[in-house]
Design an enzyme around this catalytic site. Structure first.
Site, PDB file in Angstrom:
ATOM      1  N   GLY A  16       0.825  -1.204   0.000  1.00  0.00           N
ATOM      2  CA  GLY A  16       0.000   0.000   0.000  1.00  0.00           C
ATOM      3  C   GLY A  16       0.852   1.244   0.000  1.00  0.00           C
ATOM      4  O   GLY A  16       0.508   2.258   0.606  1.00  0.00           O
ATOM      5  N   ARG A  19       0.602   5.813  -1.786  1.00  0.00           N
ATOM      6  CA  ARG A  19       0.148   7.113  -1.287  1.00  0.00           C
ATOM      7  C   ARG A  19      -0.045   7.044   0.223  1.00  0.00           C
ATOM      8  O   ARG A  19       0.090   5.999   0.856  1.00  0.00           O
ATOM      9  CB  ARG A  19      -1.172   7.522  -1.956  1.00  0.00           C
ATOM     10  CG  ARG A  19      -2.339   6.580  -1.650  1.00  0.00           C
ATOM     11  CD  ARG A  19      -3.626   7.078  -2.257  1.00  0.00           C
ATOM     12  NE  ARG A  19      -4.773   6.284  -1.798  1.00  0.00           N
ATOM     13  CZ  ARG A  19      -6.038   6.641  -1.939  1.00  0.00           C
ATOM     14  NH1 ARG A  19      -6.336   7.796  -2.510  1.00  0.00           N
ATOM     15  NH2 ARG A  19      -7.018   5.876  -1.498  1.00  0.00           N
ATOM     16  N   VAL A  67      -2.485  -7.994  -2.577  1.00  0.00           N
ATOM     17  CA  VAL A  67      -1.942  -8.732  -1.435  1.00  0.00           C
ATOM     18  C   VAL A  67      -2.862  -9.853  -0.961  1.00  0.00           C
ATOM     19  O   VAL A  67      -2.429 -10.736  -0.214  1.00  0.00           O
ATOM     20  CB  VAL A  67      -1.614  -7.786  -0.247  1.00  0.00           C
ATOM     21  CG1 VAL A  67      -0.519  -6.815  -0.626  1.00  0.00           C
ATOM     22  CG2 VAL A  67      -2.862  -7.070   0.258  1.00  0.00           C
ATOM     23  N   SER A 145      -5.180  -0.657  13.767  1.00  0.00           N
ATOM     24  CA  SER A 145      -5.966   0.577  13.831  1.00  0.00           C
ATOM     25  C   SER A 145      -6.641   0.662  15.183  1.00  0.00           C
ATOM     26  O   SER A 145      -6.889  -0.367  15.833  1.00  0.00           O
ATOM     27  CB  SER A 145      -7.033   0.569  12.727  1.00  0.00           C
ATOM     28  OG  SER A 145      -7.975   1.614  12.905  1.00  0.00           O
ATOM     29  N   TYR A 157     -13.809  -4.112   9.195  1.00  0.00           N
ATOM     30  CA  TYR A 157     -12.491  -3.492   9.384  1.00  0.00           C
ATOM     31  C   TYR A 157     -11.982  -3.730  10.808  1.00  0.00           C
ATOM     32  O   TYR A 157     -10.804  -4.055  11.016  1.00  0.00           O
ATOM     33  CB  TYR A 157     -12.599  -2.002   9.089  1.00  0.00           C
ATOM     34  CG  TYR A 157     -11.291  -1.256   9.018  1.00  0.00           C
ATOM     35  CD1 TYR A 157     -10.408  -1.461   7.965  1.00  0.00           C
ATOM     36  CD2 TYR A 157     -10.956  -0.311   9.991  1.00  0.00           C
ATOM     37  CE1 TYR A 157      -9.218  -0.747   7.880  1.00  0.00           C
ATOM     38  CE2 TYR A 157      -9.777   0.402   9.916  1.00  0.00           C
ATOM     39  CZ  TYR A 157      -8.911   0.181   8.858  1.00  0.00           C
ATOM     40  OH  TYR A 157      -7.730   0.892   8.790  1.00  0.00           O
ATOM     41  N   ALA A 158     -12.872  -3.591  11.791  1.00  0.00           N
ATOM     42  CA  ALA A 158     -12.487  -3.819  13.188  1.00  0.00           C
ATOM     43  C   ALA A 158     -12.036  -5.259  13.394  1.00  0.00           C
ATOM     44  O   ALA A 158     -11.029  -5.523  14.066  1.00  0.00           O
ATOM     45  CB  ALA A 158     -13.660  -3.486  14.118  1.00  0.00           C
ATOM     46  N   ALA A 160     -10.846  -7.300  11.112  1.00  0.00           N
ATOM     47  CA  ALA A 160      -9.571  -7.503  10.405  1.00  0.00           C
ATOM     48  C   ALA A 160      -8.413  -6.930  11.209  1.00  0.00           C
ATOM     49  O   ALA A 160      -7.363  -7.575  11.360  1.00  0.00           O
ATOM     50  CB  ALA A 160      -9.641  -6.861   9.026  1.00  0.00           C
ATOM     51  N   LYS A 161      -8.581  -5.729  11.729  1.00  0.00           N
ATOM     52  CA  LYS A 161      -7.483  -5.076  12.437  1.00  0.00           C
ATOM     53  C   LYS A 161      -7.227  -5.706  13.808  1.00  0.00           C
ATOM     54  O   LYS A 161      -6.085  -5.726  14.282  1.00  0.00           O
ATOM     55  CB  LYS A 161      -7.759  -3.579  12.572  1.00  0.00           C
ATOM     56  CG  LYS A 161      -7.713  -2.834  11.231  1.00  0.00           C
ATOM     57  CD  LYS A 161      -6.395  -3.042  10.513  1.00  0.00           C
ATOM     58  CE  LYS A 161      -6.268  -2.161   9.281  1.00  0.00           C
ATOM     59  NZ  LYS A 161      -4.956  -2.362   8.594  1.00  0.00           N
TER      60      LYS A 161
END
Length: 256
Positions: A16, A19, A67, A145, A157-158, A160-161
């Site tokens: 990633g 940017r 990935v 995160s 997302y939670a 995964a992180k």
């Protein structure tokens, strides 16, 4: 190594890296004396980061890979070995968002986020650790995160992180005997193009979103990619060999 002595030059992979936080990390590691493989979905998108690294005087290569795709990751790491040498620093930064509350979240929303953020971290770590073991030295730094603690509209997302944190601690246990450390940096609100896109998606201005973040943060400002790059640089440093299995929240002390 003491004081301002230079580190041994290594080959680092930054996923990633085209940017935002990834580009900031890639530049910081180049400043630390390392050569950088900038990995992202589109190699052309990595061109600016590659040029900036080369201006610093380090070698860099842009690598295109998803990935979440096992074959693509294997090919990418093989290409990096041919272009720069065996990677002994792996920064797993690649990530995506598909924010929705649980009732509106599709299975594709769930799978896409888990696959890129968690599966991708596993695949890159697995493919690079063999080179680290051969070298008797390695650094794996994963991006988690503050969302790992739970966040409205981000169950995918939670999860995964949070998974990244468990993976990191397990990698530290398994790989420590080979001179490899594994740590994670968990950012809070960081001013990037991705967070600007989130503001647009939820229908508020980016300035208002930043003001909300400032009011919720003890230090009274939003984070910048350099804040995360500094933390990653610490974990990747030769002098950090006794620091492993740690989760460092770089979030300006969120209130509440």
């Amino acid at each position: 190594m003491k004081g301002n002595e230079k580190q041994t030059p290594r080959v680092a992979v930054v996923t990633g890296g085209a940017r935002g936080i990834g580009a900031g990390i890639a530049l910081r590691l180049a400043q630390d004396g390392h050569d950088i493989a900038v990995l992202d979905l589109d190699a052309m998108a990595c061109a600016e980061t590659v040029r900036a690294i080369e201006k610093i005087g380090r070698r860099a290569v842009a690598v295109a890979a998803n990935v979440a795709d096992e074959a693509a990751v294997k090919f990418a790491i093989s290409h990096i070995v041919d272009a720069l040498g065996p990677p002994t620093i792996a920064i797993n930064n690649a990530g995506i968002l598909r924010d929705r509350t649980i009732g509106k979240m599709s299975i594709n929303d769930w799978d896409s986020v888990i696959n890129v953020n968690l599966r991708g971290t596993f695949l890159v770590s697995r493919e690079t650790q063999s080179h680290m073991r051969s070298a008797g030295w390695g650094r794996i730094v994963n991006l988690s995160s503050t969302a790992a603690l739970g966040n409205l509209g981000e169950s995918n997302y939670a999860a995964a992180k949070a998974g990244v944190q468990g993976l990191t601690k397990t990698l530290a246990i398994e790989l420590g005997r080979y001179g490899i450390t594994a740590n994670a940096v968990a950012p809070g609100f960081i001013e990037t193009a991705m967070t600007a896109e989130v503001a647009e998606r939820v229908g508020i201005s980016f300035d208002e979103m930043k003001q909300q973040a400032i009011r919720a943060t003890a230090v009274g400002r939003v984070g910048q990619p350099d804040d995360i790059a500094n933390a990653v640089s610490f974990f990747a440093d030769e002098r950090s060999g006794f620091v492993t299995g740690q989760i460092l929240y770089v979030a300006g002390a969120p209130r509440g």
